[in-house]
Design a protein around this motif. Sequence first.
Motif, PDB file in Angstrom:
ATOM      1  N   ALA A 189     -23.824-158.062  -7.652  1.00 20.98           N
ATOM      2  CA  ALA A 189     -24.283-156.684  -7.846  1.00 20.98           C
ATOM      3  C   ALA A 189     -23.742-156.164  -9.166  1.00 20.98           C
ATOM      4  O   ALA A 189     -22.843-156.749  -9.762  1.00 20.98           O
ATOM      5  CB  ALA A 189     -23.801-155.806  -6.686  1.00 20.98           C
ATOM      6  N   GLY A 190     -24.299-155.072  -9.626  1.00 16.94           N
ATOM      7  CA  GLY A 190     -23.791-154.414 -10.823  1.00 16.94           C
ATOM      8  C   GLY A 190     -24.081-155.122 -12.127  1.00 16.94           C
ATOM      9  O   GLY A 190     -23.565-154.747 -13.165  1.00 16.94           O
ATOM     10  N   VAL A 231     -21.029-149.823  -8.753  1.00 14.06           N
ATOM     11  CA  VAL A 231     -20.768-151.050  -8.010  1.00 14.06           C
ATOM     12  C   VAL A 231     -19.456-151.685  -8.468  1.00 14.06           C
ATOM     13  O   VAL A 231     -18.643-152.118  -7.643  1.00 14.06           O
ATOM     14  CB  VAL A 231     -21.935-152.045  -8.173  1.00 14.06           C
ATOM     15  N   HIS A 283     -16.127-152.198  -6.205  1.00 14.94           N
ATOM     16  CA  HIS A 283     -15.501-153.509  -6.044  1.00 14.94           C
ATOM     17  C   HIS A 283     -14.028-153.450  -6.439  1.00 14.94           C
ATOM     18  O   HIS A 283     -13.159-153.975  -5.723  1.00 14.94           O
ATOM     19  CB  HIS A 283     -16.259-154.539  -6.889  1.00 14.94           C
ATOM     20  N   TYR A 286     -16.868-161.493  -5.436  1.00 18.38           N
ATOM     21  CA  TYR A 286     -17.819-160.627  -4.734  1.00 18.38           C
ATOM     22  C   TYR A 286     -18.687-161.458  -3.793  1.00 18.38           C
ATOM     23  O   TYR A 286     -18.889-161.101  -2.628  1.00 18.38           O
ATOM     24  CB  TYR A 286     -18.668-159.895  -5.766  1.00 18.38           C
ATOM     25  N   THR A 295     -25.258-154.971  -2.179  1.00 24.22           N
ATOM     26  CA  THR A 295     -24.118-154.127  -2.527  1.00 24.22           C
ATOM     27  C   THR A 295     -23.111-154.108  -1.377  1.00 24.22           C
ATOM     28  O   THR A 295     -23.189-153.271  -0.489  1.00 24.22           O
ATOM     29  CB  THR A 295     -24.583-152.704  -2.892  1.00 24.22           C
ATOM     30  N   TYR A 341     -19.861-150.210  -1.425  1.00 20.62           N
ATOM     31  CA  TYR A 341     -20.683-149.067  -1.814  1.00 20.62           C
ATOM     32  C   TYR A 341     -19.767-147.858  -2.039  1.00 20.62           C
ATOM     33  O   TYR A 341     -19.105-147.398  -1.106  1.00 20.62           O
ATOM     34  CB  TYR A 341     -21.700-148.790  -0.701  1.00 20.62           C
ATOM     35  N   CYS A 362     -24.433-151.523 -13.418  1.00 24.86           N
ATOM     36  CA  CYS A 362     -24.098-150.369 -12.581  1.00 24.86           C
ATOM     37  C   CYS A 362     -22.584-150.256 -12.442  1.00 24.86           C
ATOM     38  O   CYS A 362     -21.958-151.071 -11.765  1.00 24.86           O
ATOM     39  CB  CYS A 362     -24.749-150.504 -11.208  1.00 24.86           C
TER      40      CYS A 362
END
Length: 169
Positions: free
Chosen positions: A119-120, A131, A135, A101, A55, A58, A128
Amino acid sequence: MPIIEPATAADVAVLEAQLGRPPRGIIGIAYRCANGEPGVVATSPRLPDGTPFPTTYYLTCPRIVAAVSTVESEGVMVEMSERLTHDPDLAAAYRAAHEAYLADRALLGDVPEIAGISAGGMPTRVKCLHVLVGHALAAGPGVNPFGDEVLARIGDVCGAAHPVQEEQR
């Protein structure tokens, strides 16, 4: 790569209060709320204890975290993930967010254990929203389509509208 400001001692104190624990692996502040407090922290892809940490951005602002949690509780992740299977343009934009990312994280360090993992849920599902919003706030509008979508949905909860929200007015 978004602009990441060095974290001051005051920032670290605010982050600790926001998180309820000492922050780990801080690279700097990737987004500030209108009141100047950290809203998104950029973290090292490897924490000080050696743990890989995918991540990069955050989300820390308690007001935004709470608003995003409300959206998550409505179960929109399933619908968003389903849209990826039927909308090739959205799927391409989400894949591009994933690649952005990964590129940002690569500039912060190489961690082979998490190579290719963003992530996410990116790039194939939405897992998620926190996340994705982190971003979107760090990278700016037009980079993470679901992050932008959630920001437009929650509105101005932090004292300054996200540029995507301004464009929609």
